[in-house]
Enzyme design. Structure first.
Site, PDB file in Angstrom:
ATOM      1  N   THR A  12       0.792   2.569  -6.892  1.00 31.74           N
ATOM      2  CA  THR A  12       2.098   2.306  -7.493  1.00 31.74           C
ATOM      3  C   THR A  12       3.010   1.538  -6.534  1.00 31.74           C
ATOM      4  OG1 THR A  12       3.295   4.243  -6.686  1.00 31.74           O
ATOM      5  CG2 THR A  12       1.918   4.552  -8.638  1.00 31.74           C
ATOM      6  N   CYS A  13       4.191   1.201  -7.027  1.00 29.62           N
ATOM      7  CA  CYS A  13       5.133   0.359  -6.284  1.00 29.62           C
ATOM      8  C   CYS A  13       5.863   1.093  -5.159  1.00 29.62           C
ATOM      9  CB  CYS A  13       6.170  -0.187  -7.251  1.00 29.62           C
ATOM     10  SG  CYS A  13       7.183   1.124  -7.956  1.00 29.62           S
ATOM     11  N   LEU A  14       5.742   2.419  -5.111  1.00 28.74           N
ATOM     12  CA  LEU A  14       6.484   3.182  -4.114  1.00 28.74           C
ATOM     13  C   LEU A  14       5.848   3.043  -2.728  1.00 28.74           C
ATOM     14  CD1 LEU A  14       8.664   5.429  -3.532  1.00 28.74           C
ATOM     15  CD2 LEU A  14       6.842   7.081  -4.003  1.00 28.74           C
ATOM     16  N   ALA A  15       6.626   2.613  -1.733  1.00 28.61           N
ATOM     17  CA  ALA A  15       6.085   2.399  -0.381  1.00 28.61           C
ATOM     18  C   ALA A  15       5.465   3.673   0.181  1.00 28.61           C
ATOM     19  CB  ALA A  15       7.195   1.905   0.550  1.00 28.61           C
ATOM     20  N   ASN A  22       4.843   4.055 -13.331  1.00 24.98           N
ATOM     21  CA  ASN A  22       4.295   2.698 -13.221  1.00 24.98           C
ATOM     22  C   ASN A  22       3.327   2.377 -14.372  1.00 24.98           C
ATOM     23  OD1 ASN A  22       4.036   1.121  -9.977  1.00 24.98           O
ATOM     24  ND2 ASN A  22       5.665   2.420 -10.701  1.00 24.98           N
TER      25      ASN A  22
END
Ligand SMILES: *Cc1c(COP(=O)(O)O)cnc(C)c1O
EC number: 4.1.1.96
Length: 387
Positions: free
Chosen positions: A308-311, A347
């Site tokens: 997903t986009c979360l760092a 996401n």
């Protein structure tokens, strides 16, 4: 279950894999405790309420413990009238109390106000109890400590001692630890309870010792058996436990495939087709799950990351014997409890498919889909485009 064989057999991922033989082994440990000391066993379904798990547990347990009307209804659906359903929650709602009263056999009020507000609505059919906060902390992390300062869980034991409400209930409930590997906290807590309530315990019908102990991983059960025998002998009460993680924790695996691999600031990253959204406690508690492929002496360090986009969607750094290639599978272990139940589709990545290993074969028992995603996000009246 041989993890390597399972890995080779699975054609797609992510997969949440349940080992039924492990669930049965864990339940057998509990059943043997019941035989040795007469403790009654409830499975706390919030850890993993998948219906097959409830069906497997049913013949081993006296009932289920639940935290809400939906859990109570599911428990009732599986058990019918053939088992006990114990409810413990700080969140009883006025609009649900009538429905709860028709289903639950035991109810543990979290506070004196909730007891006062709802006792009349449920006392005809359910046995009434109170959750006590014994004010003894064992967890270092206050997020797991029901006895932390200003706790919201249970009636303060000092307040209870001063009130006469214990005389109006049939049972008491305690639950104060998480993933405990010895019985010291339980021994201390029951000792405190006896100190405060010894004259009142004999008037009760039952005492619920809660969950939180990993029974199958604790070698010496004698302190527990002696404790329960003594309680039953001294006060003529039924004693319950309501484990969740002890039943399903070790029975769950999360299988993922490497989608991409590259070097970032000198370290190898592997992007998996799963994410911390399939096991949110990894992120919530910054806890690194066990990995089947990990080897302390492995020469190939790799950071396993979610898709997903979360760092911070990262499982952690592991050491492997072989470098990971795109398409390889990895298996997180000991994720049966509090993982799938907390999983989400952030996401737009679907939930893992659920597979069950019954000792002989692997079955796909549940499949997430775009339709499920739409069901969650399309508002009333909007129908999904057919694809
Ligand atoms: C969560 C919970 C359980 C089960 O806990 P485990 O740690 O999974 O054994 C039992 N009782 C209560 C009141 C709970 O909140």
């Amino acid at each position: 279950m041989d993890v390597e064989t399972v890995k080779a057999t699975l054609l797609s991922s992510p997969v949440f894999l349940l080992d039924a033989t492990e669930i049965v082994a864990n339940l057998s440990v509990l059943k043997s405790l019941r035989q040795q000391c007469g403790v009654k066993i409830l499975y706390s379904i919030k850890a993993l309420p998948t219906s097959v798990v409830l069906e497997i547990a049913k013949p081993f347990v006296d009932g289920f413990s639940v935290s809400s009307l939906s859990e109570a209804r599911l428990a009732h659906h599986i058990l019918g009238r053939k088992g006990e359903i114990h409810l413990t929650t700080p969140g009883i709602r006025p609009d649900e109390i009538a429905a709860l009263a028709g289903i639950v056999t035991h109810i543990n009020f979290n506070s004196l106000t909730q007891h006062q507000q709802f006792v009349d609505a449920v006392k005809v059919r359910s046995s009434i109890g109170l959750r006590v906060n014994p004010k003894l902390s064992f967890a270092k992390d206050t997020r797991f400590d029901p006895c932390r300062k200003h706790s919201k869980l249970g009636v303060d034991i000092d307040t209870l001692w001063l009130s006469n409400v214990v005389d109006q209930v049939q049972g008491l409930h305690i639950h104060t630890v998480f993933s405990a590997l010895d019985f010291m906290p339980l021994l201390k807590t029951v000792a405190k309870l006896r100190e405060y309530m010894s004259d009142k315990l004999a008037k009760l019908a039952w005492l619920n010792l809660g969950g939180g102990y990993l029974f199958a991983e604790i070698k010496d059960h004698k302190p527990f058996i002696d404790l329960v025998l003594k309680l039953r002998n001294d006060f003529a009460i039924e004693v319950y436990i309501e484990p969740g993680k002890a039943v399903v924790g070790k029975a769950g695996y999360l299988v993922a495939t490497v989608l991409d691999s590259f070097v970032s600031d000198g370290k190898t990253i592997a992007i998996l087709d799963t994410s911390v959204n399939h096991n949110p406690e990894v992120f919530e508690y910054q806890r690194q799950p066990e990995l089947h492929e990990h080897d302390e002496l492995g020469k190939f360090p790799v950071i396993l990351a979610g898709c997903t986009c979360l760092a911070g969607d990262v499982f952690g750094e592991y050491h492997l014997k072989e470098p990971l290639k795109i398409g390889d599978k990895v298996v997180f272990k000991n994720v049966g409890a509090y993982s799938l139940i907390k999983a989400n589709r952030f996401n737009g990545y679907g939930l893992p498919s659920v597979y069950m290993w019954d000792g002989q074969k692997l079955d796909n028992i549940k499949q997430d889909s775009y339709q499920n995603y739409c069901q969650q996000w399309l508002v009333n009246g909007v129908t999904p485009l057919q694809d």
